[in-house]
Design an enzyme around this catalytic site. Structure first.
Site, mmCIF file in Angstrom:
data_model
loop_
_atom_site.group_PDB
_atom_site.id
_atom_site.type_symbol
_atom_site.label_atom_id
_atom_site.label_comp_id
_atom_site.label_asym_id
_atom_site.label_seq_id
_atom_site.Cartn_x
_atom_site.Cartn_y
_atom_site.Cartn_z
ATOM 1 N N LYS A 190 29.606 -112.941 72.153
ATOM 2 C CA LYS A 190 31.031 -112.867 71.844
ATOM 3 C C LYS A 190 31.290 -113.050 70.356
ATOM 4 O O LYS A 190 32.153 -112.397 69.777
ATOM 5 C CB LYS A 190 31.784 -113.961 72.615
ATOM 6 N N GLU B 23 35.611 -116.897 81.181
ATOM 7 C CA GLU B 23 36.575 -117.657 80.389
ATOM 8 C C GLU B 23 37.458 -116.622 79.698
ATOM 9 O O GLU B 23 36.932 -115.666 79.108
ATOM 10 C CB GLU B 23 35.861 -118.510 79.330
ATOM 11 N N ARG C 102 20.705 -112.785 82.204
ATOM 12 C CA ARG C 102 21.776 -111.899 81.767
ATOM 13 C C ARG C 102 21.182 -110.597 81.226
ATOM 14 O O ARG C 102 19.986 -110.493 80.986
ATOM 15 C CB ARG C 102 22.651 -112.591 80.739
#
Length: 553
Positions: A263, A28, A253
């Site tokens: 983030k 994104e 991950r």
RNA sequence: UACCCGGUGGUGUAAUUGGCAACACAACUGGUUUUGGUCCAGUCAUUCGAGGUUCGAGUCCUCGCCGGGUAGCCA
């Protein structure tokens, strides 16, 4: 072979042609890429390369409130820098029209409906983890009414958040994602690519699998938390009725010691000024690693050794550091630089003589050649290399000790001058042995210690920033109860200093990398260097088995 | 304890799919070396537990235990 390689290999052996094999990396565009993304990139692009398939770069830009063009640009730059080439450059926003048409199809099929519940009410109807949900009162609307209302949503008749289009699945489902998930929300925000064309935007669940299908993606890889979404991913594809559908597989991950990966936390670091920006060399962002001087080869090699699985794990920082050092060891030229200088005077060396010493540029690379370094009566050496009271097995300087000055002569300490007030060593006076040039050992003595030095008259004094991990605890992403991750920022993670360097280093240009012998690897920071003066940043220290030994005893 | 996923040395991944648990990192020894770097050699696990199937189980079955994920109109 990793479990992902096995899956792909099986599909290929069962007739999937490599030509049709396709992956995608779907960021994104709402932030900078970090080393966690690099794992995802290496996995999908790597698999494509390994099996002769393709990999797309697709921007998952379905939430205009958070997305920006500058991130689209930086992400592309970072993927290229890492060393990968995408087959197609795609945007979920390119599929808004198709997605809308498919939504209409689902409404016609009775598989979707317009719901007038607001966010709060939807949440209440959804039930909880252990209790089933309750049907929305709007669930039984006629196809005609749904079609009409959906068209109204599209044309801007309703206010933001007032209605949604929801898939009609099962409010009693044990999977919460299957309890009539939202497909479209009304949101009047300017999209970085579609502008103001739309006032309703598809959700991730409604857009992602469909985007995969449109692009002909065969293997859609994502992180573990999407495992619960897989039934929905498959449900949408099945309802649309496509012949060839992608399949989703989840993997863990990356978690790396001494850094944060979320983030939100990275943004906090930047916005609250804990670091100097997204490309601060202490940041795990690709922009930060690049400025730090880490090579893409090292990152790729790192990803290869850590592998991929479905287990959440924490990778030792040393693993990354070893890969960084390993590549740098092979590629960088050696130079000498003194970070904490102390003057050495070689009393029996002629005052006006400058003797050129020949030094190997890179013992790992014969093609790197040799260079000359001027040797003089006065040189700078590192304070760390002298001890007034040396411990056992000390091989460096001490009163009466003899060491070799790298690529120069052996010198023996005659006198140590200290500051009468502080006791700090201010000068070390030595004699050299003229018979010890070019590596020759002195008669009857074995000199084991070798230290680095730079000529005092012409040393280049250059700015250096010494970076170490930003955090003082292994897992700042999961701070102890009652404490913030920012409580563990190490104030010593950035130290500004001046290095006394061999003269040639003054000509170093932005982007150059060197090993300062016995010290570490350094990068000429393009962001802070000028034509006149390079600014060095430490990429990684050299392994220091002596320091370890001393610490342990 | 609603559903989903997982559990192999200190850490991270392997194991020809039921056949001698391998590789890397870390740690510790030792060797080489004009970088206490690099390099080389050695040491370090009966696979979460208990049963079962089998000549044989890390792998298959059952029951436990432990860890992670999921209740955005974020992705």
């Amino acid at each position: 072979m990793s479990f992902l390689e096995k899956i792909v290999q099986k599909d290929v052996s069962e007739g999937l042609s490599p030509e049709r094999l396709r992956f995608r990396f779907p960021p994104e565009p709402n932030g900078y890429l970090h080393i966690g993304h690099a794992k995802a990139i290496c996995v999908s692009f790597g698999l494509a390369g390994e099996f002769g398939g393709h990999c797309n770069l697709r921007f998952d830009d379905t939430n205009p409130a958070k997305e920006e063009q500058r991130f689209v640009d930086s992400i592309q730059e970072d993927v290229k820098w890492l060393g990968f080439e995408w087959d197609q450059l795609c945007f979920a926003s390119d599929y808004f029209g198709q997605l809308y048409d498919w939504a209409v199809q689902l409404i016609r099929q009775g598989d979707a409906y317009v719901c007038d519940l607001d966010g709060e009410e939807v949440r209440k109807h959804r039930g909880t983890l252990s209790e089933p949900g309750v049907d929305s009162p709007f669930r039984t609307r006629s196809v005609e009414e749904n079609l009409e209302l959906f068209a109204g949503m599209r044309s801007g008749e309703f206010s933001d958040g007032s209605r949604t289009l929801r898939a009609k699945i099962d409010m009693q489902s044990a999977h919460i994602v299957m309890r009539d998930p939202v497909m479209y929300r009304i949101q009047r925000s300017h999209h970085h690519r579609t502008g103001d064309d739309w006032c309703l935007y598809p959700t991730y669940d409604w857009a992602h699998g469909q985007g995969d299908a449109i692009e002909g993606v065969t293997h859609s890889l994502c992180s573990l938390e999407f495992r619960n979404h897989r039934p929905l991913y498959d449900w949408f594809l099945q309802k649309i009725g496509l012949e060839e559908v992608p399949s989703q597989t989840e993997f863990a991950r990356l978690n790396l010691q001494f850094t944060v990966m979320s983030k939100r936390r990275l943004r906090t670091l930047v916005e609250d000024g804990h670091v100097d920006g997204w490309d601060d060399p202490r940041m795990p962002t690709l922009a930060g690693l690049r400025r730090r001087g880490v090579t893409p080869e090292a990152i790729r090699a790192f990803m290869k050794t850590i592998g991929v699985s479905k287990v959440n794990s924490m990778i030792d920082l040393t693993v990354l550091e070893n890969h960084i050092r390993d590549h740098l060891n092979k590629m960088t030229q050696r130079r000498m630089a003194v970070l904490d200088p102390v003057k050495m005077v070689i009393e029996n060396f002629p005052e006006d003589l400058q003797e050129m010493m020949e030094a190997v540029n890179n013992p790992e690379d014969p093609d790197a050649g040799m260079r000359q370094i001027p040797f003089e009566r006065e040189v700078w050496i590192d304070r760390d290399d002298f001890r007034m009271d040396p411990p056992r097995k000390w091989r460096r300087l001490a009163p009466d000790a003899e060491v070799r000055l790298r690529y120069g002569y052996c010198v023996k300490v005659k006198e140590v001058i200290t500051d009468p007030d502080s006791g700090e060593v201010t000068e070390i006076r030595c004699d050299y042995d003229p018979e010890t040039s070019k590596g020759r050992q002195p008669e009857g003595r074995k000199v084991r210690g070798i230290i680095h030095w730079v000529p005092a008259s012409c040393a280049a004094k250059l700015p250096v920033t010494l970076y170490s991990p930003l955090f003082s605890i292994e897992n700042p992403d999961d701070p102890p109860e009652g404490q913030e991750f920012t409580d563990f920022i190490d104030p010593g993670s950035r130290v500004e200093t001046t290095a006394f360097c061999e003269p040639a280093l003054a000509q170093a240009a932005g982007g150059d990398r060197f090993q300062f012998e016995r010290v570490g690897y350094f990068h000429v920071d393009p962001a802070r260097s000028s034509e006149e003066s390079p600014h060095f940043v430490r990429i990684a220290a050299l392994r220091d088995s002596w320091a370890k030994k001393e610490k342990n005893s």
